[in-house]
Design an enzyme around this catalytic site. Structure first.
Site, PDB file in Angstrom:
ATOM      1  N   TYR A   1       1.142   2.183  -8.337  1.00 19.33           N
ATOM      2  CA  TYR A   1       0.139   3.134  -8.803  1.00 19.33           C
ATOM      3  C   TYR A   1       0.851   4.372  -9.364  1.00 19.33           C
ATOM      4  O   TYR A   1       1.791   4.884  -8.741  1.00 19.33           O
ATOM      5  CB  TYR A   1      -0.768   3.509  -7.621  1.00 19.33           C
TER       6      TYR A   1
ATOM      7  N   ASP B   1       0.388  -0.931   0.399  1.00 17.52           N
ATOM      8  CA  ASP B   1      -0.804  -0.329  -0.190  1.00 17.52           C
ATOM      9  C   ASP B   1      -1.754  -1.495  -0.477  1.00 17.52           C
ATOM     10  O   ASP B   1      -1.550  -2.262  -1.404  1.00 17.52           O
ATOM     11  CB  ASP B   1      -0.421   0.423  -1.468  1.00 17.52           C
TER      12      ASP B   1
END
Ligand SMILES: *Cc1c(COP(=O)(O)O)cnc(C)c1O
Length: 381
Positions: free
Chosen positions: A98, A173
């Site tokens: 990300y 994540d």
């Protein structure tokens, strides 16, 4: 109990005095003490709040961890986890992570002496090669954003365990799949983090983050950081997250079914040169995906055959919304090179395949025929 049932049970009847089915919103900063040296368990809402506690317990149950922690955003959760480490510590991170994770490490945590090596974590060999004596954590995203690369969570946790010099945390994540489809702590990971703004809340209406860990001592440290730094999730947003969470299984099932149909349709489209979706038969790492997750999720990316097309598609879509973010009931389309991944240097982006012809879809729960018809007209010259 099956995961779908556990999801619906999240935050159910937490208020024993009234039996309220839905967790009440405890909109209070502080709590009265019955007498000196006596507490109800709640003193001040930064430290603990009943609405937040309900969502923290829910995520800990779903991820099968010891305790959960709710933060003001996914990045606040990631920040809290990075605060576990000290100057001189080294981390290994998924290279197409990300964009915000990349930015916080490269532009902020370097100031505090953390260093990071970004590698292709779908290649276990690269992870092993990046190990340094000071490596303290491996932070994974799988599938990755936006290229859907699959990391082998079990193999990477065994690399971390085999390292005798010091314990290496494996942090996953899990935003893209959620505990409905993937539970990294059961595969050997130490910490799971989430942007709850995505699938967990699921309605594009709240920004929130979560962290869950297994080891009680590690949980205590995370709890200390949460209380000490204070980026907690407020009671209203905790309630919204709980409310959204209840339909996670239904939503993701529909999103996945739609995503698979769209991926297959795109594969056959004359202007589409590549489709990245873990549910496609030839997707690299599909077997690993199937061994560690119960599905493929609702995210996909595709490459068009001309750099003029992305702007056209983004202008012409009517049902798909041109917006950042993902995981909600509404289908969203993004242009990673200029939106989510703008902070990754252009040459790295190009090398990773985040090109000017790449579009990313977060597939919603609409009728799939309508989404496909919308994409068809948007791709037409
Ligand atoms: C959105 C996202 C984040 C950041 O979460 P915020 O809630 O926006 O702060 C982190 N990781 C992944 C994979 C994300 O998609």
């Amino acid at each position: 109990m099956k995961i779908s049932t556990k999801i619906v049970q999240s935050g159910l009847v937490t208020d024993k005095t009234t039996g309220a089915i839905s967790t009440p919103i405890y909109q209070t900063a502080t709590f009265r003490h019955p007498e000196l040296g006596c507490s109800t368990g709640y003193d001040y809402s930064r430290s603990r709040n009943p609405t937040r506690k309900a969502v923290e317990e829910a995520i800990a149950t779903l991820e099968e961890g010891h305790a959960g922690f709710a933060f003001a955003s996914g990045l606040a959760a990631i920040t809290a986890i990075l605060m576990l480490y000290r100057p001189g510590d080294h981390l290994i991170i998924t290279e197409d992570c990300y964009g915000g994770t990349y930015r916080i490490l490269e532009q902020l945590f370097t100031q505090f002496g953390l260093s990071a090596t970004f590698v292709d974590t779908s290649d276990t060999h690269q992870v092993r090669q990046a190990l340094q004596p000071s490596t303290k954590a491996i932070l994974l995203e799988t599938p990755t954003n936006p290229l859907m690369k699959i990391a082998d969570i079990r193999a990477i946790t065994s690399i971390a365990c085999a390292n005798n010099a010091q314990p290496i945390h494996v942090i996953v994540d899990n935003t893209f799949l959620s505990p409905y489809l993937q539970r990294p702590l059961t595969l050997g990971a130490d910490i799971v983090i989430h942007s709850g703004s995505k699938y967990l809340s699921g309605h594009n209406d709240v920004i929130c983050g979560l962290a869950v860990a297994c080891d009680p001592a590690l949980c205590e440290k995370i709890g200390f950081i949460q209380n000490a730094t204070g980026a907690i999730l407020g009671p209203q947003d905790s309630w919204l997250l709980l409310r959204g969470l209840k339909t996670l299984a239904l939503r993701l099932r529909q999103q996945e079914e739609n995503a698979l149909a769209i991926a297959k349709w795109l594969t056959a489209h004359p202007n589409v040169t590549k489709v990245y979706y873990p549910g496609l038969a030839d997707h690299p790492g599909r077997e690993i995906q199937e061994s560690q997750a119960a599905g493929y999720g609702g995210m996909l990316s595709f490459v068009v055959d001309h750099p003029r097309l992305p702007a056209q598609v983004l202008r012409k879509v009517k049902i798909l919304q041109f917006a950042e973010s993902l995981g909600g009931v509404e289908s969203l389309i993004t242009f990673p090179a200029v939106q989510t991944h703008a902070d990754i240097p252009a040459d790295t982006r190009e090398r990773l395949g985040i090109s000017d012809c790449l579009l990313r879809l977060s597939v919603g729960i609409e009728d799939v025929d309508d989404i496909i018809a919308d994409l068809a007209q948007a791709l037409e010259e």
